[in-house]
Design an enzyme around this catalytic site. Sequence first.
Site, PDB file in Angstrom:
ATOM      1  N   SER A 192     -29.924  37.458  65.887  1.00 39.16           N
ATOM      2  CA  SER A 192     -31.162  37.971  66.487  1.00 39.16           C
ATOM      3  C   SER A 192     -31.296  39.442  66.131  1.00 39.16           C
ATOM      4  O   SER A 192     -30.342  40.103  65.738  1.00 39.16           O
ATOM      5  CB  SER A 192     -31.107  37.818  68.008  1.00 39.16           C
ATOM      6  OG  SER A 192     -30.007  38.565  68.526  1.00 39.16           O
ATOM      7  N   ASP A 193     -32.519  39.972  66.287  1.00 39.11           N
ATOM      8  CA  ASP A 193     -32.724  41.388  66.004  1.00 39.11           C
ATOM      9  C   ASP A 193     -32.623  42.169  67.317  1.00 39.11           C
ATOM     10  O   ASP A 193     -33.418  41.975  68.221  1.00 39.11           O
ATOM     11  CB  ASP A 193     -34.104  41.601  65.367  1.00 39.11           C
ATOM     12  CG  ASP A 193     -34.298  43.038  64.953  1.00 39.11           C
ATOM     13  OD1 ASP A 193     -35.328  43.340  64.336  1.00 39.11           O
ATOM     14  OD2 ASP A 193     -33.404  43.871  65.239  1.00 39.11           O
TER      15      ASP A 193
END
Length: 746
Positions: A288-289
């Site tokens: 995920s960012d």
Amino acid sequence: MRPRHIAVTVALVAALSGFAPTPHPRGAGAAGAGRADRLVDSLLARMTPAEKLGQLNLISVDSDRASPAQLDSVRKGLVGGFLNLYGADATRAAQLVAVNESRLRIPLLFGFDVIHGYRTIFPIPLAEASSFDSAAVEATARGAAREASAAGVNWTFAPMVDIARDPRWGRIAEGSGEDPYLGSLLAAARVRGFQGNDLGAPDAVMATAKHFAAYGAAEGGRDYNTVDVSERTLREIYLPPFHAAVSAGVFSVMSAFDDLDGVPATANHWLLTDVLRKEWGFGGFVVSDWTSIEELEKHGIAGTRAQAGRLALEAGVDMDMVSDIYVHDLPALVERHAIPMSEVDAAVRRVLRAKVALGLFTDPYRGASAGRERATILSPEMRALARHIADESVVLLRNDSGVLPLARSAHTIAVIGPLAADGEDALGPWHTLGRGEDVVTPLAGIRERAGAGTEVLYARGCGIADADTSGFAEALAAARRADVSVLVLGEAQDMSGEAASRSSLDLPGAQERLLEEVTAAGKPVVLVVMSGRPLAIAWAAEHVPAVVQAWFLGVEAGHALADVLFGDVAPSGKLPVTIPRTVGQVPIYYDHMNTGRPGSPTDHYTSKYLDLPLGPLYPFGYGLSYTQFAYGTPRLARSVIGPRDTLAVDVDVTNTGARAGTEVAQLYVHDSVATVTRPVRQLVAFARVLIPAGGTQRVRFRVPATHLGFYDRRMRLVVEPGIYRLFAGGSSAGGAETTFEVRGGR
Ligand code: GLC
């Protein structure tokens, strides 16, 4: 999004992006995959649920060492990797704890944003894209991997492969511009550069294709904003660079912040599993960012942190960056079987397989050491690499009355502007460990090159963003004394990059006024624009005889600028993005549709603005040299081909000027009549060719007909029969034209 006909899509999408999907990211051949799987299976069998979720936990280190609390989590098997921890000593210290003091001794990943260099900072990716030189782009990624791996980093969150058609969006600086073909080639080149031929080699780092997907289509060019594009636009414009990265063997993909067609990318099963894994065969893992998992609550599709974590894991996000949700909130759901253990196992397997491919179970330190760091960082070879690509990244936009190259008769040169002597800004956004003092500034480069017989004056003139004009007088005095003035104007490095959208594309602060006043002094002026995005420099384009787009060129900025300004290097850069006349034209890009009423200056009822001329200030693919090139009519081996054939095109390019030059010859097509509207131009091939004065070079292009494919009304990827126009030239406008036909098949 509806499921796609996978067989058709995979076969043709692969051909479209020119790469076949790989079942395993490169570096895990059949035997290796067998051994890797056995090791992974044996670990999985011994891991507790807490240790499995711990492997999916990625923690950011906010100092030069992991904290005692963070190292304690490592001992408990609750950390799969750190980000922002770098340096051979600091990473070694953390790795020692993981492999000696945790129960299962699983080594850590060390991720870092090595976007365009680790300490030797190369031109920003948008500048590198201006080179249209895949080999040079691959080489700088290779160099960055060498520096970063020497410092213990084994994973970079790059390449950023987001297509961007809106220059208000600050992250346009980090990508390869507006075109999916150029963007795909450079995405693959950077993956090859970072990962090398063997991810287990000590100087390789795992790459990350980010931000998946369509992050660059944020409405209004406002970072993190909603993305609402059609599936056809998504698949034809925004996905191809990611597919090219996957086909090149990228080992990780980062999910984007944006909500895409109502479903946030980080919780988008169609995107992360149906497309990425089932259609494309991606065998690596998804991270995920930053807090994008936690942000699913803000998006309003999760009511709790645990629900956000469950949505992300089930969608296909394997590793949780920074949210701390997988490791803290999911154990309870796993405990009560609200999340099947099989889903957790699948994610852990993908992360562990990456660690095996990196060779971490063989040598967790990968030969990183303080000595290797010292020997590698900012070496002469690295600087040479930086200068070479910077030379190729400079785009000459205007050169009237031969102001450039700077004449030897210029005995006094005035260098003016807030970016002329500034090292930090020349590094551009995301400059990792780059330092201002490492930079050869434009002023230093010009002084060094000008030589003893030339006096170089300097005046800052004004600030970057403030309205203070008190420095104008000194600048004007210098300009009046000089034979020629070089104004270095533009943006600060933090005016582009993440969370740096601008509502204006003007030169900030008082810089436009400074430019006008110096130009009015009546001496020759050269404008050098340093920016992370195209700026609407319409006044300069009309009144300043020489204009250069320099982006942010990194540590060798001054040397490269001097190389070009003094003519030691003929400029060869081409625009990877359209330069608009004004922000009001945005979005504006070359591969637009024709519409039913294409803009006409004479016909009122057509698509245009009342207060602007038609078209951009400078088009995609445009860039001048110190010589001129002429294109012969493209010659086709066969003017009729089938849908699985390859179009063979020869184009004679002649250097009609008085000095050698490098041209980026480009080939565009337009599908004249199709079952859906098609872009007026699409780049399908390009080649950098060095041609001596008066010489003619025959450029041979080979274009697989599958590159003409598009998604039809039923969203099938097809190559339709019909007549196609073909253009060969030095930009996306004009060029020598011919036609060919695709006959039969779909
Ligand atoms: C940032 C960026 C992403 C980066 C990550 C780690 O928010 O969006 O590109 O890799 O966080 O720094």
